[in-house]
Design a protein around this motif. Structure first.
Motif, short mmCIF file in Angstrom:
data_model
loop_
_atom_site.label_atom_id
_atom_site.label_comp_id
_atom_site.label_asym_id
_atom_site.label_seq_id
_atom_site.Cartn_x
_atom_site.Cartn_y
_atom_site.Cartn_z
N GLN A 56 -64.16 47.49 -33.54
CA GLN A 56 -65.61 47.57 -33.45
C GLN A 56 -66.09 47.34 -32.02
OE1 GLN A 56 -67.69 48.33 -36.20
NE2 GLN A 56 -69.15 48.64 -34.54
N TYR A 57 -65.43 46.41 -31.31
CA TYR A 57 -65.82 46.13 -29.92
C TYR A 57 -65.57 47.37 -29.05
CZ TYR A 57 -66.88 43.15 -25.91
OH TYR A 57 -67.48 42.57 -24.80
N ALA A 58 -64.47 48.05 -29.30
CA ALA A 58 -64.17 49.27 -28.55
C ALA A 58 -65.18 50.37 -28.87
CB ALA A 58 -62.76 49.75 -28.88
N LYS A 59 -65.54 50.48 -30.13
CA LYS A 59 -66.50 51.49 -30.55
C LYS A 59 -67.88 51.23 -29.94
CE LYS A 59 -68.56 53.50 -34.74
NZ LYS A 59 -68.60 53.43 -36.23
N ASP A 60 -68.28 49.97 -29.91
CA ASP A 60 -69.60 49.61 -29.39
C ASP A 60 -69.66 49.63 -27.86
OD1 ASP A 60 -70.44 49.22 -31.98
OD2 ASP A 60 -70.24 47.03 -31.94
N LEU A 80 -66.00 36.95 -23.54
CA LEU A 80 -66.28 35.58 -23.15
C LEU A 80 -66.92 35.48 -21.77
CD1 LEU A 80 -63.14 33.52 -24.29
CD2 LEU A 80 -65.43 33.44 -25.25
N TYR A 81 -66.40 36.24 -20.83
CA TYR A 81 -66.83 36.07 -19.44
C TYR A 81 -67.91 37.03 -18.99
CZ TYR A 81 -62.74 33.07 -19.33
OH TYR A 81 -61.83 32.08 -19.61
N PHE A 82 -68.06 38.14 -19.71
CA PHE A 82 -69.07 39.12 -19.31
C PHE A 82 -69.99 39.54 -20.47
CE2 PHE A 82 -65.28 39.86 -16.65
CZ PHE A 82 -65.82 39.56 -15.41
N GLY A 83 -69.38 39.79 -21.62
CA GLY A 83 -70.13 40.35 -22.74
C GLY A 83 -71.28 39.49 -23.22
N ILE A 84 -71.06 38.17 -23.34
CA ILE A 84 -72.11 37.27 -23.82
C ILE A 84 -73.31 37.31 -22.88
CG2 ILE A 84 -72.70 34.86 -24.24
CD1 ILE A 84 -69.83 34.43 -25.18
N LYS A 85 -73.04 37.20 -21.57
CA LYS A 85 -74.12 37.22 -20.58
C LYS A 85 -74.86 38.56 -20.59
CE LYS A 85 -71.82 33.97 -17.45
NZ LYS A 85 -71.21 33.80 -16.10
N GLU A 86 -74.14 39.64 -20.87
CA GLU A 86 -74.74 40.96 -20.86
C GLU A 86 -75.42 41.31 -22.18
OE1 GLU A 86 -71.41 43.39 -19.88
OE2 GLU A 86 -71.34 42.75 -17.77
N GLY A 87 -75.33 40.42 -23.16
CA GLY A 87 -75.98 40.65 -24.46
C GLY A 87 -75.21 41.58 -25.37
N ARG A 88 -73.91 41.74 -25.14
CA ARG A 88 -73.09 42.60 -26.00
C ARG A 88 -72.76 41.86 -27.29
NH1 ARG A 88 -69.94 46.84 -22.52
NH2 ARG A 88 -70.65 46.36 -20.41
N ARG A 89 -72.58 42.62 -28.37
CA ARG A 89 -72.25 42.06 -29.67
C ARG A 89 -70.75 42.09 -29.89
NH1 ARG A 89 -75.22 38.84 -33.08
NH2 ARG A 89 -77.34 39.59 -33.29
N ALA A 90 -70.24 41.07 -30.55
CA ALA A 90 -68.85 41.05 -31.00
C ALA A 90 -68.82 40.45 -32.39
CB ALA A 90 -67.98 40.24 -30.04
N TYR A 91 -67.86 40.88 -33.18
CA TYR A 91 -67.77 40.40 -34.56
C TYR A 91 -66.36 39.89 -34.84
CZ TYR A 91 -72.00 43.21 -34.87
OH TYR A 91 -73.25 43.73 -34.65
#
Length: 262
Positions: A56-60, A80-91
């Motif tokens: 899902q992370y790859a798809k998004d 952890l280091y970029f996605g959270i700050k950039e507002g990306r979703r992970a499941y």
């Protein structure tokens, strides 16, 4: 019987049936599910991202896929280091961890105590009261300085019914996520009896265009006989109204992401 008369009776019967069913149909429409959040946000990543939903992370995030290839470990580090700050979703994928069980319970409770006909203010009040009714402040462990990890987190409220301020905050924050009500977490200091200053955390919600504070911890007083009491002295208050004993230091837009374990 005249066939036209028979037809007229049938028409009247249908109209009467619709008239009788209308209140029921209206009631069903009014009490639709209040859930706005995605249940996937309840699932756990694991201690080291081993349950990250990499597909899902790859798809998004096709840019991340292009940069790293299909590499779950790299995805976890990126999140952890970029996605959270950039507002990306992970499941996550693990539904059996205590954290996931606690969060999934929030969905169940939210449907029991709220409905879509309620205003956001009414939903917030229902959550505020439920958390206070179901939770006792972990005063004994606080006095002994033996507070268990669960009391600091959503599991303390949802699974144990015992928590300190951080646990109250996490639970309330996730309820707002599930109900789709804009929410923030405030971390700072509180001024207690006798002027004692200590670390504290509370919530804020956006109601009618205004950010208002909710402090479930301070609205759940510790009583000598252990009896549950609900007050609303710190329910939907402006910052000015609570400034005398709540000192704001930081605001977090997404408290759950802040609690991700690396």
């Amino acid at each position: 019987m005249n066939p036209y008369e028979n037809k007229s009776l049938k028409t009247k019967g249908i109209k009467l049936l619709l008239f009788l069913l209308f209140p029921l149909l209206f009631s069903l429409q009014s009490y639709a599910s209040p859930i706005k959040g995605d249940r996937r946000t309840a699932l756990s990543f694991g201690e080291n991202g081993e349950y990250l939903d990499a597909e899902q992370y790859a798809k998004d995030n096709p840019d991340v896929l292009e940069a790293y290839g299909m590499n779950p470990s790299a995805f976890w580090s990126h999140y952890l280091y970029f996605g959270i700050k950039e507002g990306r979703r992970a499941y996550g994928l693990n539904a059996s961890s205590p954290e996931a069980v606690a969060k999934l319970k929030v969905f169940t409770v939210a449907e029991q105590i709220c409905n879509d006909a309620m205003s956001d203010r009414e939903k917030v009040k229902a959550v505020h009261d439920w958390i206070i009714q179901q939770t006792k402040y972990d005063i004994e462990n606080q006095r002994r300085r033996t507070i268990p990890e669960d009391s600091y987190h959503i599991e303390g409220v949802m699974l144990k019914g015992v928590a300190v301020c951080n646990g109250y905050v996490e639970a309330f924050d996730y309820f707002m996520e599930v109900l789709g009500i804009p929410h923030e977490v405030v971390v700072g200091k509180s001024v207690g009896r006798g002027g004692a200053v200590g670390s504290h955390a509370w919530n804020r919600v956006l109601i009618d265009g205004k950010w208002l504070s909710v402090d479930c911890t301070w609205d759940d007083p510790v009583t000598e006989d252990g009896e549950n009491q609900i007050i609303d002295k710190y329910f939907l208050r402006t910052e000015e109204e609570i400034a005398g004993n709540h000192i704001r230091e930081k605001i977090f837009k997404n408290y759950q992401n802040r609690k991700v374990k690396s």
